[in-house]
Design a protein around this motif. Structure first.
Motif, PDB file in Angstrom:
ATOM      1  N   VAL A  95      24.240 -45.262 -16.819  1.00  0.00           N
ATOM      2  CA  VAL A  95      23.687 -45.933 -17.896  1.00  0.00           C
ATOM      3  C   VAL A  95      25.363 -45.350 -18.970  1.00  0.00           C
ATOM      4  CG1 VAL A  95      23.196 -47.432 -19.962  1.00  0.00           C
ATOM      5  CG2 VAL A  95      22.787 -47.866 -17.553  1.00  0.00           C
ATOM      6  N   THR A  96      24.088 -44.245 -19.113  1.00  0.00           N
ATOM      7  CA  THR A  96      25.251 -43.030 -20.688  1.00  0.00           C
ATOM      8  C   THR A  96      25.960 -42.253 -20.409  1.00  0.00           C
ATOM      9  OG1 THR A  96      22.783 -41.891 -20.130  1.00  0.00           O
ATOM     10  CG2 THR A  96      22.481 -43.333 -21.260  1.00  0.00           C
TER      11      THR A  96
ATOM     12  N   ARG B  83      23.385 -53.801 -14.112  1.00  0.00           N
ATOM     13  CA  ARG B  83      23.589 -53.240 -15.467  1.00  0.00           C
ATOM     14  C   ARG B  83      23.276 -53.913 -16.814  1.00  0.00           C
ATOM     15  NH1 ARG B  83      26.895 -48.666 -17.355  1.00  0.00           N
ATOM     16  NH2 ARG B  83      27.749 -48.803 -19.732  1.00  0.00           N
TER      17      ARG B  83
ATOM     18  N   TYR C 146      19.172 -53.608 -16.533  1.00  0.00           N
ATOM     19  CA  TYR C 146      18.968 -52.275 -17.265  1.00  0.00           C
ATOM     20  C   TYR C 146      18.769 -52.369 -18.314  1.00  0.00           C
ATOM     21  CZ  TYR C 146      18.691 -47.613 -18.058  1.00  0.00           C
ATOM     22  OH  TYR C 146      17.623 -46.168 -18.590  1.00  0.00           O
ATOM     23  N   ARG C 147      20.496 -53.066 -18.813  1.00  0.00           N
ATOM     24  CA  ARG C 147      19.850 -52.812 -20.479  1.00  0.00           C
ATOM     25  C   ARG C 147      18.986 -53.869 -20.996  1.00  0.00           C
ATOM     26  NH1 ARG C 147      24.869 -51.630 -23.469  1.00  0.00           N
ATOM     27  NH2 ARG C 147      23.325 -50.772 -24.420  1.00  0.00           N
TER      28      ARG C 147
ATOM     29  N   PRO D 216      29.033 -43.176 -17.749  1.00  0.00           N
ATOM     30  CA  PRO D 216      29.255 -43.375 -17.013  1.00  0.00           C
ATOM     31  C   PRO D 216      31.026 -42.684 -16.222  1.00  0.00           C
ATOM     32  CG  PRO D 216      29.243 -44.408 -18.635  1.00  0.00           C
ATOM     33  CD  PRO D 216      28.467 -43.698 -19.234  1.00  0.00           C
TER      34      PRO D 216
ATOM     35  N   GLU E 247      16.149 -51.803 -21.683  1.00  0.00           N
ATOM     36  CA  GLU E 247      15.721 -50.804 -22.913  1.00  0.00           C
ATOM     37  C   GLU E 247      15.161 -51.590 -24.060  1.00  0.00           C
ATOM     38  OE1 GLU E 247      20.062 -50.378 -24.271  1.00  0.00           O
ATOM     39  OE2 GLU E 247      20.640 -49.360 -22.158  1.00  0.00           O
TER      40      GLU E 247
ATOM     41  N   GLY F 278      24.508 -57.797 -21.307  1.00  0.00           N
ATOM     42  CA  GLY F 278      25.487 -57.041 -20.537  1.00  0.00           C
ATOM     43  C   GLY F 278      26.230 -56.541 -20.761  1.00  0.00           C
TER      44      GLY F 278
ATOM     45  N   ALA G  36      19.516 -43.638 -12.887  1.00  0.00           N
ATOM     46  CA  ALA G  36      19.674 -44.905 -13.715  1.00  0.00           C
ATOM     47  C   ALA G  36      20.202 -45.092 -15.385  1.00  0.00           C
ATOM     48  CB  ALA G  36      18.701 -46.385 -14.210  1.00  0.00           C
TER      49      ALA G  36
ATOM     50  N   ARG H 264      27.180 -55.123 -12.358  1.00  0.00           N
ATOM     51  CA  ARG H 264      27.319 -55.807 -13.428  1.00  0.00           C
ATOM     52  C   ARG H 264      26.305 -56.519 -12.850  1.00  0.00           C
ATOM     53  NH1 ARG H 264      31.432 -57.616 -16.775  1.00  0.00           N
ATOM     54  NH2 ARG H 264      30.441 -59.928 -18.222  1.00  0.00           N
TER      55      ARG H 264
ATOM     56  N   PRO I  19      21.745 -49.046 -12.084  1.00  0.00           N
ATOM     57  CA  PRO I  19      22.575 -50.009 -12.346  1.00  0.00           C
ATOM     58  C   PRO I  19      23.512 -50.044 -11.278  1.00  0.00           C
ATOM     59  CG  PRO I  19      22.190 -48.361 -14.084  1.00  0.00           C
ATOM     60  CD  PRO I  19      21.214 -48.229 -12.536  1.00  0.00           C
TER      61      PRO I  19
ATOM     62  N   GLY J  74      24.524 -54.914 -24.871  1.00  0.00           N
ATOM     63  CA  GLY J  74      22.654 -54.518 -25.440  1.00  0.00           C
ATOM     64  C   GLY J  74      22.004 -54.728 -25.737  1.00  0.00           C
TER      65      GLY J  74
END
Length: 209
Positions: free
Chosen positions: A177-178, A104, A107-108, A180, A111, A23, A173, A101, A98, A26
């Motif tokens: 994240v990228t 998110r 989602y990470r 915000p 990755e 969180g 999503a 918290r 996400p 990453g």
């Protein structure tokens, strides 16, 4: 008397430590050493549960899927039966965005799928599990039944728009994240509901042609 160790609880403790690292920094920050330090363990003790960094990342992805699935199931227990259809569909889809918290970090965790390659043997299953949800949502908005959500829907329109919705949610999503500063949680919710309304409109036009 020997101490009884709750192995599942210890794995959960490690999962929470892993969650905090992902969180904040990453999946690239995940390692045996970093997770052990975050959990207050020694690297050797951690390796009794996860031998490699890759096993940690796979566990994180499985946990992310488990949590999202549980939230979706819980919605049916807590939501009013009078909630409009479009809003119900949005609440389901939001569980994969996400927007806070916890989500998110989930989602990470996902990755990591891009870095594990062939080690991630469940990638196709997870993707199909998501597509299953979108088939249900689109079919519900279209007023048609779903017999086997793990197979392409017999109505080509439902299958096509399930793909569009899948792509739309994934795109939202990624933007959350990228970028915000350009899209926030409220903006994502509005866009999602707008797209679901377009699905309903498109189905109406399709049925009245």
């Amino acid at each position: 008397m020997p101490k009884i160790v709750d192995h599942e609880q210890r794995r959960r403790e490690l999962a929470e430590a892993l969650w905090r690292i992902i969180g904040e920094a990453g999946p690239a920050a995940v390692s045996i050493r970093s997770v052990a330090a975050e959990a207050g363990w020694s690297p050797g003790a951690l390796r009794h549960y996860f031998r490699t960094r890759e096993e940690l990342l796979l566990f994180a992805m499985d946990l992310a899927e488990e949590r999202a699935t549980q939230r979706i199931l819980d919605l049916d227990k807590t939501r009013s039966p009078h909630t409009p259809l479009l809003e119900r569909a949005a609440e389901y889809a939001e569980q994969l965005l996400p927007l806070d918290r916890t989500r998110r970090a989930e989602y990470r965790a996902w990755e990591a799928a891009g870095t594990l390659g062939e080690l991630d043997r469940d990638r196709e299953r997870r993707w199909n599990s998501q597509r299953r949800l979108y088939r249900h949502l689109v079919a519900g908005l279209a007023g048609v039944a779903v017999s086997d959500p793990f197979q392409p829907h017999p109505d080509p329109w439902v299958e096509e728009w399930s793909g569009y919705l899948h792509t739309h949610v994934d795109g939202l999503a990624l933007q959350l994240v990228t970028t915000p500063g350009l899209i926030d949680a409220d903006g994502a919710r509005r866009r999602l509901r707008g797209f679901l309304a377009r699905i309903q409109q498109a189905r109406h036009h399709h049925d009245t042609r």
